[in-house]
Enzyme design. Sequence first.
Site, short mmCIF file in Angstrom:
data_model
loop_
_atom_site.label_atom_id
_atom_site.label_comp_id
_atom_site.label_asym_id
_atom_site.label_seq_id
_atom_site.Cartn_x
_atom_site.Cartn_y
_atom_site.Cartn_z
N ASP A 34 0.83 -1.20 0.00
CA ASP A 34 0.00 0.00 0.00
C ASP A 34 0.87 1.25 0.00
O ASP A 34 0.58 2.24 -0.67
CB ASP A 34 -0.89 0.05 1.25
CG ASP A 34 -2.07 -0.89 1.11
OD1 ASP A 34 -2.10 -1.63 0.10
OD2 ASP A 34 -2.92 -0.89 2.02
N ALA A 35 1.96 1.16 0.78
CA ALA A 35 2.83 2.34 0.91
C ALA A 35 3.48 2.68 -0.43
O ALA A 35 3.55 3.84 -0.82
CB ALA A 35 3.90 2.07 1.97
N LYS A 119 -25.84 -14.74 -10.15
CA LYS A 119 -26.73 -13.61 -10.44
C LYS A 119 -26.67 -12.66 -9.25
O LYS A 119 -27.25 -12.92 -8.20
CB LYS A 119 -28.16 -14.07 -10.69
CG LYS A 119 -29.07 -12.91 -11.07
CD LYS A 119 -30.41 -13.40 -11.58
CE LYS A 119 -31.23 -12.28 -12.18
NZ LYS A 119 -31.49 -11.17 -11.28
N ASP A 121 -27.32 -9.51 -6.91
CA ASP A 121 -28.51 -8.73 -6.62
C ASP A 121 -28.09 -7.28 -6.38
O ASP A 121 -27.93 -6.85 -5.25
CB ASP A 121 -29.20 -9.31 -5.39
CG ASP A 121 -30.64 -8.92 -5.33
OD1 ASP A 121 -31.13 -8.34 -6.31
OD2 ASP A 121 -31.28 -9.20 -4.30
N ARG A 140 -29.27 1.07 -16.07
CA ARG A 140 -30.05 0.33 -17.06
C ARG A 140 -31.33 1.08 -17.42
O ARG A 140 -31.76 1.08 -18.57
CB ARG A 140 -30.40 -1.05 -16.49
CG ARG A 140 -31.32 -1.86 -17.37
CD ARG A 140 -31.55 -3.25 -16.76
NE ARG A 140 -32.38 -4.05 -17.63
CZ ARG A 140 -33.71 -4.03 -17.63
NH1 ARG A 140 -34.34 -3.23 -16.79
NH2 ARG A 140 -34.40 -4.78 -18.45
N LYS A 319 -33.27 -19.16 -10.43
CA LYS A 319 -33.31 -18.45 -9.15
C LYS A 319 -33.21 -19.38 -7.95
O LYS A 319 -33.67 -20.52 -7.99
CB LYS A 319 -34.64 -17.68 -9.05
CG LYS A 319 -34.87 -16.71 -10.19
CD LYS A 319 -34.25 -15.38 -9.94
CE LYS A 319 -35.10 -14.60 -8.98
NZ LYS A 319 -35.04 -13.16 -9.17
S1 IVH Z 1 -26.95 -10.92 -18.18
C1 IVH Z 1 -29.61 -10.54 -21.66
N1 IVH Z 1 -25.55 -11.71 -16.11
O1 IVH Z 1 -30.07 -9.56 -13.84
C2 IVH Z 1 -28.68 -10.65 -20.52
N2 IVH Z 1 -27.40 -10.29 -15.74
O2 IVH Z 1 -32.91 -9.71 -15.43
C3 IVH Z 1 -29.02 -9.74 -19.44
N3 IVH Z 1 -27.75 -9.70 -13.39
O3 IVH Z 1 -30.62 -6.52 -15.43
C4 IVH Z 1 -28.15 -9.66 -18.32
N4 IVH Z 1 -26.05 -10.83 -12.59
O4 IVH Z 1 -29.04 -6.55 -13.49
C5 IVH Z 1 -26.60 -10.99 -16.54
N5 IVH Z 1 -24.22 -12.49 -14.37
C6 IVH Z 1 -25.26 -11.76 -14.81
C7 IVH Z 1 -26.07 -11.03 -13.92
C8 IVH Z 1 -27.14 -10.30 -14.43
C9 IVH Z 1 -27.07 -10.04 -12.31
C10 IVH Z 1 -28.96 -8.84 -13.42
C11 IVH Z 1 -28.86 -7.65 -14.32
C12 IVH Z 1 -30.00 -7.75 -15.26
C13 IVH Z 1 -30.90 -8.73 -14.60
C14 IVH Z 1 -31.58 -9.57 -15.66
#
Ligand code: IVH
Length: 667
Positions: A34-35, A119, A121, A140, A319
């Site tokens: 870091d330094a 995915k 959040d 978005r 999900k």
């Molecule tokens: S791909 C067409 N990859 O999920 C592809 N999305 O409903 C669209 N998200 O708005 C996105 N992790 O905010 C993709 N590894 C990931 C993701 C991801 C989170 C979110 C993103 C998107 C929503 C899709």
Amino acid sequence: MDKRAADRRIKELREEINYHNYLYYVLDSPEISDAEYDRLMQQLAGLEKAYPPLITTDSPTQRVGAPPLEEFKSVTHTIPMLSLSNTETEEETLEFDRRIKRFLHLHEEMGIEYVAETKLDGLAVEVVYEGGILTVGSTRGDGFTGEDVTLNLRTIKTIPLNLIKRHEPAPERLEVRGEVFLKLRDFRELNRKREESGGQLFANPRNAAAGSLRQLNPNITAKRPLDIFFYGTGEVRGRRFETHWDVLNTLKSWGLKTNPLNRLCYGIGRVIEYYKEIGNMRDSLEYEIDGVVVKVNSLELQDRLGAVARSPRWAIAYKFEPRQGTTKILKIEAHVGRTGILTPVAIMEPVRIGGVTVSRSTLHNQDEIDRKDVRAGDWVLIQRAGDVIPEVVKVITSKRTGEEIPYRLPDRCPVCGSDALKEDVYYRCTGINCPAQLKERIRHFASRRAMDIEGLGEKLTEQLVDKRLVKNLSDIYYLTKGQIAALERMADKSAQNIIDAIEASKGRGLSRVVFALGIRHVGEHTGKVLAQRFGDIERLLSAREEELLETNEIGPEIAQSVIKFFSQDDNKKEIKRLRDAGIRFPIIQTAREGKLQGKVFVLTGTLKSWTRDEAKERIESVGGHVTSSVSENTDFVVAGEEPGSKARKAKELGVKIITEDEFLKML
Ligand code: IVH
């Protein structure tokens, strides 16, 4: 240095700094301390100060400091940002795979190559790089048009202002997409601070991330530790890709952070395995995820598959079970934690949340109960985030029948019956022998800086308390070797060692005993102050509030806590038993006129010769003080190996920094 030389050096420094950012944030394997990093940044800032016309917006010194905006401009995405359709079961996910093969006229036995990702959040953003330089960043929005949050995105350290060109040149134009998020730890810390300052709490990490990114004042965003994982592209000019996997790897080589958990999976079976694996890890991740995203790897196949409505056919979000659920509170009880705090706990009808059956939830404290107006008999929305204890999000008031019963914490400890005193928002049991607190008290009592009883650790404490051999602190001094030897994993020799250690602790002196008793607000230093002032335990026991308040460094909070502690009969009895056991209460004088008399030290980095505690003891033995943070009052900062931000702060304040060797000489 003349202007041309400065220009060359500035460019070199920027490239070097960008590269170290990449090593640190993207590859997670820094090559400099870091330094050293700070030195590079300081050099760059120094040169830019000398030659202001050489400052460019993509310089690493220019992340923060932009003035607040009036409003966000809107940005139209070149290619719309689609959303994903969801699957919730294995069967639905298998059907996604079958559908793809039907659409492409492929044999159903054939394995498709997928990329599986977590995915996150958080909230989706798009960042544009032109010629490798960050130009625009947007949210978005509705998928077609978002808000221009360029200044805010620039404050996120994991978003490079310049792409790395070591592996391959930057493309002419790159629109890259990713998810901005807050780590769970940072989210909790942010809410804790907001609670302290009386601000509105964020309901979850996603709201906190969104709220932080959509600030008109980028200086506020800069203070929030936002992070990002990139997961795809919009328009790209000047670079062709064959596969999504290639996209992810190339993004990474340009310095754009991708999620290390991403995986190339041959066939849907592998995807399902990935889903299960990630599901098992979900609670231990630093950030919230709500599923896995499955994408066809071949970009040619993606093209052929296309999209329906606003979701692509080539990807889905598989999900996880939601982290929220509703249930009914059967009753509310007060539980006593190890530190004596009474915590209201809701006992609920069992409900499955995110794969776990939940039947109790903390209500934190009385203020929280009042704020949410939670009553026994209420229907509530419960949430579980990360590995934390489930929480009541809100009461479903529409389900109230009028039979619900409001709750108040008792003013006596439900375990031992002692008074429970209100401190800030908490009620705390004042009984020294409260069994609920006993284990924690013993741990503190025996700890190295208190009575220093070697060998009396957690395992032994558990057994001693559970077998009722120790019901209060003083019982430690009445244990026999036979009793200890009879415990699990104890031999004659180890039992003797413990007995010897207990014996040795009797002569540690008044200040240590006062600290070891675990009186609220009485830490190590206050223990010393009280010992110096009163000189004897009997004097301290009978001290009046005015006398305490007259003592230097003792304020009303400490004074009341001390008075309250020694006014409890149980506590008085404890002191007598300690004395009867042979504990001696003389003041062990700390050197008053040492050679470092009055000097204030701060320790940072790793010391070779001593632990922090040892160094502290040595400094104090010659009259110095050690504090944890650097201020104008600090005389010396001792910098060991890999010193942290304290050394930086010292430099800023002009406090003298000394090496470990210089420090040793001084002592
Ligand atoms: S791909 C067409 N990859 O999920 C592809 N999305 O409903 C669209 N998200 O708005 C996105 N992790 O905010 C993709 N590894 C990931 C993701 C991801 C989170 C979110 C993103 C998107 C929503 C899709």
